[in-house]
Enzyme design. Structure first.
Site, PDB file in Angstrom:
ATOM      1  N   LYS A  10       0.878  -1.187  -0.077  1.00  0.00           N
ATOM      2  CA  LYS A  10       0.071   0.073   0.018  1.00  0.00           C
ATOM      3  C   LYS A  10       0.889   1.220  -0.112  1.00  0.00           C
ATOM      4  O   LYS A  10       2.107   1.323   0.434  1.00  0.00           O
ATOM      5  CB  LYS A  10      -1.174  -0.035   1.398  1.00  0.00           C
ATOM      6  CG  LYS A  10      -0.237   0.141   2.303  1.00  0.00           C
ATOM      7  CD  LYS A  10       0.123   1.357   3.034  1.00  0.00           C
ATOM      8  CE  LYS A  10       0.680   1.272   4.553  1.00  0.00           C
ATOM      9  NZ  LYS A  10       1.815   2.317   4.739  1.00  0.00           N
ATOM     10  N   PRO A  93       9.648  -4.769   0.534  1.00  0.00           N
ATOM     11  CA  PRO A  93      10.795  -4.613   1.597  1.00  0.00           C
ATOM     12  C   PRO A  93      10.458  -4.205   2.923  1.00  0.00           C
ATOM     13  O   PRO A  93       9.420  -3.501   3.334  1.00  0.00           O
ATOM     14  CB  PRO A  93      11.688  -3.284   1.037  1.00  0.00           C
ATOM     15  CG  PRO A  93      10.612  -2.838   0.000  1.00  0.00           C
ATOM     16  CD  PRO A  93       9.881  -3.646  -0.499  1.00  0.00           C
ATOM     17  N   MET A  94      11.091  -5.038   3.972  1.00  0.00           N
ATOM     18  CA  MET A  94      10.856  -4.750   5.224  1.00  0.00           C
ATOM     19  C   MET A  94      11.175  -3.461   5.593  1.00  0.00           C
ATOM     20  O   MET A  94      12.208  -2.572   5.011  1.00  0.00           O
ATOM     21  CB  MET A  94      11.471  -5.758   6.184  1.00  0.00           C
ATOM     22  CG  MET A  94      10.934  -7.041   5.992  1.00  0.00           C
ATOM     23  SD  MET A  94      11.751  -8.493   6.710  1.00  0.00           S
ATOM     24  CE  MET A  94      10.961  -8.034   8.464  1.00  0.00           C
ATOM     25  N   GLY A  95      10.410  -2.739   6.684  1.00  0.00           N
ATOM     26  CA  GLY A  95      10.907  -1.194   7.136  1.00  0.00           C
ATOM     27  C   GLY A  95      10.669  -0.170   5.944  1.00  0.00           C
ATOM     28  O   GLY A  95      11.300   0.782   6.035  1.00  0.00           O
ATOM     29  N   GLY A  96       9.675  -0.594   4.949  1.00  0.00           N
ATOM     30  CA  GLY A  96       9.653   0.364   3.823  1.00  0.00           C
ATOM     31  C   GLY A  96       8.404   1.369   3.841  1.00  0.00           C
ATOM     32  O   GLY A  96       8.315   2.135   2.969  1.00  0.00           O
ATOM     33  N   LEU A  98       5.466   0.174   3.321  1.00  0.00           N
ATOM     34  CA  LEU A  98       4.525  -0.285   2.411  1.00  0.00           C
ATOM     35  C   LEU A  98       3.390  -1.333   3.052  1.00  0.00           C
ATOM     36  O   LEU A  98       2.668  -1.755   2.096  1.00  0.00           O
ATOM     37  CB  LEU A  98       5.163  -0.954   1.420  1.00  0.00           C
ATOM     38  CG  LEU A  98       6.333  -0.096   0.461  1.00  0.00           C
ATOM     39  CD1 LEU A  98       6.983  -0.950  -0.764  1.00  0.00           C
ATOM     40  CD2 LEU A  98       5.559   1.105  -0.444  1.00  0.00           C
ATOM     41  N   GLY A  99       3.521  -1.451   4.045  1.00  0.00           N
ATOM     42  CA  GLY A  99       2.659  -2.299   4.840  1.00  0.00           C
ATOM     43  C   GLY A  99       2.762  -3.587   4.696  1.00  0.00           C
ATOM     44  O   GLY A  99       1.780  -4.463   4.971  1.00  0.00           O
ATOM     45  N   ASP A 135      -2.754  -1.118  10.778  1.00  0.00           N
ATOM     46  CA  ASP A 135      -2.980  -1.247   9.142  1.00  0.00           C
ATOM     47  C   ASP A 135      -3.809  -2.314   8.626  1.00  0.00           C
ATOM     48  O   ASP A 135      -3.895  -2.381   7.532  1.00  0.00           O
ATOM     49  CB  ASP A 135      -1.805  -0.858   8.530  1.00  0.00           C
ATOM     50  CG  ASP A 135      -1.044   0.617   8.615  1.00  0.00           C
ATOM     51  OD1 ASP A 135      -1.864   1.448   8.864  1.00  0.00           O
ATOM     52  OD2 ASP A 135       0.052   0.738   8.140  1.00  0.00           O
TER      53      ASP A 135
END
Length: 286
Positions: A10, A93-96, A98-99, A135
């Site tokens: 997202k 990607p983790m920590g990006g 983008l949920g 989220d």
């Protein structure tokens, strides 16, 4: 039979922090839109009630993994005797910002509710999901939404479905770092959705990310040369918006070597829900 279900990313097209609750949670106003890009999860139902994550994450115990927690939460709530083998193909990607983790949890709830035939509504699943993360409900409900509260009060909206270049600067930004910063704006005035939709969009978390990570500042500055650009969520990903896929890919081709990125279409109906409808029709249950 193993089923492969989408778990979309997202974007927060805007994000404003409007207050902070006594328990530390932040009040916000944000606009969520999905993109046609994300992770995938496969599910193989099993009869012994076991939840087995066949793709464990290094450094994360299965009991702490949102995928396993979501499956067990649904299992308990629905009093379901079935289990599942679950595997995750990770692209977000983790920590990006983008949920990805919230989307994974939502896909587990929606998919297993369908495959186990638990019979819960999306509203009931969303109420479960908010206990896993603020989220999760928007991914469960599956429609672009204006969100208030801590992100769980949702109003469906229809923002323009643009093309996006989403770029990751190569740094991981822990959400608590952003929300814990004393300089974070926490008093942006609340505005009705019709006002917000007609004004220029920004992200209150972006100045903190830029202050702490020069990589984010450099990426925003670079992308702004080509198109309107800003950070999503608490970062670290930055997105630029374009009218066409071709324009977005032209910029992607010029992206700095230290940055990774992808081009995706903004979509107001989640790929997860489109897949569920197709699955139900194919199974003769629609």
């Amino acid at each position: 039979m193993t089923q492969l279900w989408p778990s979309p990313a997202k974007l927060n097209l805007f994000l404003y922090i409007t207050g902070q609750r006594a328990n530390g949670y932040h009040e916000l106003q944000t606009l969520f839109q999905f993109v046609d890009y994300g992770d995938s999860l496969s599910f193989t139902p099993r009869n012994d009630g076991q939840i087995v994550l066949t793709t464990p994450v290094d450094g994360v115990a299965d009991e702490d993994n949102l995928v396993v927690r979501a499956a067990r939460l649904l299992q308990r709530h629905a009093n379901c005797p079935l289990g599942a083998d679950i595997s995750l193909i990770k692209r977000i990607p983790m920590g990006g910002g983008l949920g990805g983790g919230s989307s994974n949890a939502a896909t587990v709830l929606v998919a297993l509710n369908t495959l186990w035939e638990c019979g819960l509504s999306d509203e009931q699943l969303a109420a479960l999901g908010v206990t896993l993360g603020a989220d999760v409900p928007v991914f469960v409900m599956g429609h672009a939404a204006f969100a208030e509260g801590i992100g769980e009060i949702l109003q469906p909206v229809e923002p323009q479905e643009k093309w996006y270049l989403v770029a990751h600067p190569g740094v991981h930004i822990p959400t608590p770092m952003i929300f814990g910063d004393a300089e974070l704006t926490r008093d942006t005035p609340k505005r009705p959705i019709n006002v917000l939709l007609s004004t220029a969009w920004t992200n209150d978390c972006q100045p903190i990310a830029i202050k702490r990570f020069c990589e984010v500042e450099q990426l925003v500055s670079w992308l702004l040369e080509y198109a309107p650009s800003r950070m999503t969520g608490t970062g670290a990903c930055v997105f630029a918006e374009f009218a066409t896929e071709h324009e977005a890919r032209q910029v992607l081709d010029q992206i700095p070597s230290s940055v990774t990125g992808f081009v995706a279409k903004g979509v107001n109906v989640s790929p997860l829900h489109r897949f569920r409808e197709e699955w139900l029709r194919a199974a003769g249950k629609a």
